[in-house]
Design a protein around this motif. Structure first.
Motif, PDB file in Angstrom:
ATOM      1  N   GLU A 367      36.352  44.344  -2.571  1.00  0.00           N
ATOM      2  CA  GLU A 367      36.756  44.672  -3.924  1.00  0.00           C
ATOM      3  C   GLU A 367      35.632  45.436  -4.616  1.00  0.00           C
ATOM      4  O   GLU A 367      34.501  45.463  -4.128  1.00  0.00           O
ATOM      5  CB  GLU A 367      37.110  43.400  -4.719  1.00  0.00           C
ATOM      6  N   ASN A 368      35.935  46.068  -5.724  1.00  0.00           N
ATOM      7  CA  ASN A 368      34.924  46.801  -6.485  1.00  0.00           C
ATOM      8  C   ASN A 368      34.303  45.917  -7.559  1.00  0.00           C
ATOM      9  O   ASN A 368      34.977  45.070  -8.141  1.00  0.00           O
ATOM     10  CB  ASN A 368      35.542  48.036  -7.152  1.00  0.00           C
ATOM     11  N   LEU A 369      33.016  46.141  -7.806  1.00  0.00           N
ATOM     12  CA  LEU A 369      32.309  45.466  -8.896  1.00  0.00           C
ATOM     13  C   LEU A 369      32.008  46.514  -9.964  1.00  0.00           C
ATOM     14  O   LEU A 369      31.271  47.473  -9.720  1.00  0.00           O
ATOM     15  CB  LEU A 369      31.016  44.816  -8.393  1.00  0.00           C
ATOM     16  N   ILE A 370      32.610  46.335 -11.142  1.00  0.00           N
ATOM     17  CA  ILE A 370      32.440  47.261 -12.268  1.00  0.00           C
ATOM     18  C   ILE A 370      31.587  46.553 -13.316  1.00  0.00           C
ATOM     19  O   ILE A 370      31.949  45.481 -13.798  1.00  0.00           O
ATOM     20  CB  ILE A 370      33.805  47.651 -12.879  1.00  0.00           C
ATOM     21  N   THR A 371      30.456  47.161 -13.677  1.00  0.00           N
ATOM     22  CA  THR A 371      29.551  46.549 -14.661  1.00  0.00           C
ATOM     23  C   THR A 371      29.555  47.344 -15.956  1.00  0.00           C
ATOM     24  O   THR A 371      29.385  48.564 -15.945  1.00  0.00           O
ATOM     25  CB  THR A 371      28.114  46.463 -14.106  1.00  0.00           C
ATOM     26  N   VAL A 372      29.755  46.630 -17.071  1.00  0.00           N
ATOM     27  CA  VAL A 372      29.662  47.215 -18.416  1.00  0.00           C
ATOM     28  C   VAL A 372      28.367  46.682 -19.022  1.00  0.00           C
ATOM     29  O   VAL A 372      28.189  45.472 -19.157  1.00  0.00           O
ATOM     30  CB  VAL A 372      30.867  46.805 -19.295  1.00  0.00           C
ATOM     31  N   VAL A 373      27.449  47.580 -19.393  1.00  0.00           N
ATOM     32  CA  VAL A 373      26.146  47.114 -19.882  1.00  0.00           C
ATOM     33  C   VAL A 373      25.555  48.094 -20.898  1.00  0.00           C
ATOM     34  O   VAL A 373      25.761  49.306 -20.811  1.00  0.00           O
ATOM     35  CB  VAL A 373      25.156  46.905 -18.700  1.00  0.00           C
ATOM     36  N   GLY A 374      24.847  47.536 -21.872  1.00  0.00           N
ATOM     37  CA  GLY A 374      24.102  48.335 -22.845  1.00  0.00           C
ATOM     38  C   GLY A 374      22.771  47.659 -23.110  1.00  0.00           C
ATOM     39  O   GLY A 374      22.469  46.624 -22.525  1.00  0.00           O
ATOM     40  N   CYS A 375      21.967  48.239 -23.977  1.00  0.00           N
ATOM     41  CA  CYS A 375      20.690  47.638 -24.368  1.00  0.00           C
ATOM     42  C   CYS A 375      20.587  47.652 -25.890  1.00  0.00           C
ATOM     43  O   CYS A 375      21.046  48.590 -26.552  1.00  0.00           O
ATOM     44  CB  CYS A 375      19.512  48.409 -23.776  1.00  0.00           C
ATOM     45  N   GLY A 376      19.984  46.613 -26.443  1.00  0.00           N
ATOM     46  CA  GLY A 376      19.863  46.480 -27.888  1.00  0.00           C
ATOM     47  C   GLY A 376      18.894  47.486 -28.495  1.00  0.00           C
ATOM     48  O   GLY A 376      17.921  47.894 -27.866  1.00  0.00           O
TER      49      GLY A 376
END
Length: 487
Positions: A367-376
């Motif tokens: 399966e695919n691993l999709i990461t949603v990420v940001g930085c403060g």
């Protein structure tokens, strides 16, 4: 009302103008709260200096001023006390004003880069299940027995800490578990408190915008253990190379825990699945609902602390198996289309790596691993490219988005993140500035059995942009989006 001289007990005083034999009403470090017969403590902060507000505090009725240098104009009838460090003075004054409530319960402090909230919260959960009245001072909430109060800082100011500890005394709380941040230690917020024990989880890159160097960050953490009393315990993770550093100068009883090294408390991971962990602790097998290597460390620290505080081994293991995950810490939901979405507070490189490695150790790779990420924004900028590099390396697709941009331009934050991505991984990445749209994009991209990680905000229920906080809860938003997409 309390005599000023009693409130100043244990404060290191350099000079006094006036008398300390006067009754005062309350102690404040915020001049806006000062009223008739109060004490104002002038604190030098990162944004403003309380010394600039001494005249205002006097005009509002302050009977006494505690400061690091006397003002040029000193008003008759007002007592001025000069001290070397007003942060430290405030801590002792707060403890005295609230009648030293930490001495009437067992207070355990948890410090480290990652795991503080989980360890403190689950210890409170465990001791509550064991039948004790508990208190909790954490990033997520403040708990006094059955009453929950909102949290504003990981480690609140000294007055707030002691106010809640006094409430705990009134409620008959026997154990309080408290997150102790590096900011809190450095700003002396925990001075004047009596700790029954301290726990060190780990140390990695964070808050270097404040501490400037990793060594300074480490040494601030170490100072917490240096100051523990002789009758306390100091429990440290020795799989982290900084663990033994924490113990170098402590007077407390030294105890260690580890998964890979020789230690007083050890554990072995037997199974690691989305449904939980099977651990072997002290030759006993225990199944827990928490997931991942990092939680194996957290659970071992919790077990060791319970033992050090007097719980029996069998009871500790039984309670360990009943613990439920903390809000925003590897919280997951599985959609009707079998998409697994994990929401996690991971906002440091090490925490993000831990979560991604945990997911990768559990998944089948079909399966695919999709990461949603940001930085403060307005925070340690050096970690931005590092976090982006980790996300791109360990995921199949990465969506860079806003976290809490605060006063910074969110697009510039994303640009700084993208600088850390290797050319070979760049094709995996996409930038979606609006966080809700980024989460929606991830949900639309996901096929059955895929995994989505939404990292960075975890338990937070707001997003801060240009000084304005709006309602925003990653976990609630993804639940709503999944329901709409399933229709």
């Amino acid at each position: 009302m309390m005599l000023l001289k009693d409130i100043l007990y244990k404060v290191s005083i350099e000079a006094v103008s006036g008398t300390t034999a006067v009754a005062v009403n309350a102690v404040h470090f915020d001049s806006r709260k000062v009223a008739l017969n109060d004490v104002f403590v002038a604190i030098r902060g990162t944004v403003s200096d309380g010394h600039d507000y001494i005249e205002k505090a006097v005009n509002q009725g302050a009977l006494a001023i505690v400061c690091e240098e006397f003002p040029e104009v000193m008003v008759n009838g007002v007592t001025y006390i000069q001290v070397a460090d007003t942060h430290s003075a405030l801590a002792f004054m707060a403890a005295n004003y609230y009648e030293n409530p930490s001495f009437n319960l067992k207070l355990v402090g948890v410090t480290g880069t990652n795991g503080k909230t989980t360890v403190a919260t689950l210890l409170a959960q465990m001791f509550e299940k064991a039948g004790y009245k508990v208190g909790l001072i954490s990033t997520v909430k403040i708990l006094v027995g059955d009453t929950v109060y909102p949290a504003t800082h990981t480690t609140p100011d000294s007055l707030t800490i002691n106010k809640y500890l006094q409430l705990m005394n009134e409620e008959g709380v026997e154990y309080c578990f408290m997150e102790v941040s590096s900011h809190g230690i450095d700003q002396k917020r925990t001075e004047g408190l009596k700790f029954a024990g301290g726990i060190f989880t780990n140390l990695s890159h964070d808050h270097l915008d404040y501490h400037k160097t990793f060594a300074a960050y480490r040494d601030v953490k170490k100072s917490f253990f240096d100051n523990l009393p002789k009758d306390a315990f100091a429990l440290v993770n020795v799989d982290d190379k900084n663990g033994l550093v924490m113990l170098q100068n402590t007077k407390a009883t030294k105890k260690t825990y580890a998964l890979k090294s020789y230690a007083d408390y050890t554990a072995k991971i037997l199974e690691n699945q989305f449904s939980g962990l099977l651990l072997k602790i002290d030759d006993q097998e225990v199944w827990t609902r928490l997931i991942g290597d990092f939680n194996a460390y957290n659970l071992l620290a919790i077990y060791a602390t319970a033992e050090l505080l007097g719980l029996e081994t069998l009871e500790s293991l039984q309670l360990l198996s009943q613990l439920e995950s903390v809000s925003g810490r590897f919280q997951y939901v599985i959609s009707d289309t079998k998409v697994t979405v994990v929401v996690d507070y991971a906002h440091t490189p090490d925490a993000l790596l831990n979560v991604l490695e945990t997911i990768n150790s559990i998944r089948t790779k079909n399966e695919n691993l999709i990461t949603v990420v940001g930085c403060g924004g307005n925070r340690d900028a050096a970690k931005r490219p590092v976090m982006a590099s980790i996300a791109a390396e360990k995921s199949d697709t990465v969506i860079f988005t806003s976290d809490n941009p605060r006063d910074e331009d969110p697009q510039l934050i994303i640009d700084q993140m993208e600088e850390g991505v290797d050319a070979v991984n760049f094709k995996k990445t996409v930038s979606v500035l609006d966080r809700k749209q980024a989460i929606k994009t991830a949900c639309q991209m996901a096929m059955p059995n895929d995994i989505i990680l939404i990292a960075g905000k975890g338990h937070e229920t707001y997003q801060e942009i240009k000084g304005v906080r709006t309602d925003f809860d990653d976990y609630k938003i993804v639940q709503e989006l999944l329901k709409k997409l399933e229709k």
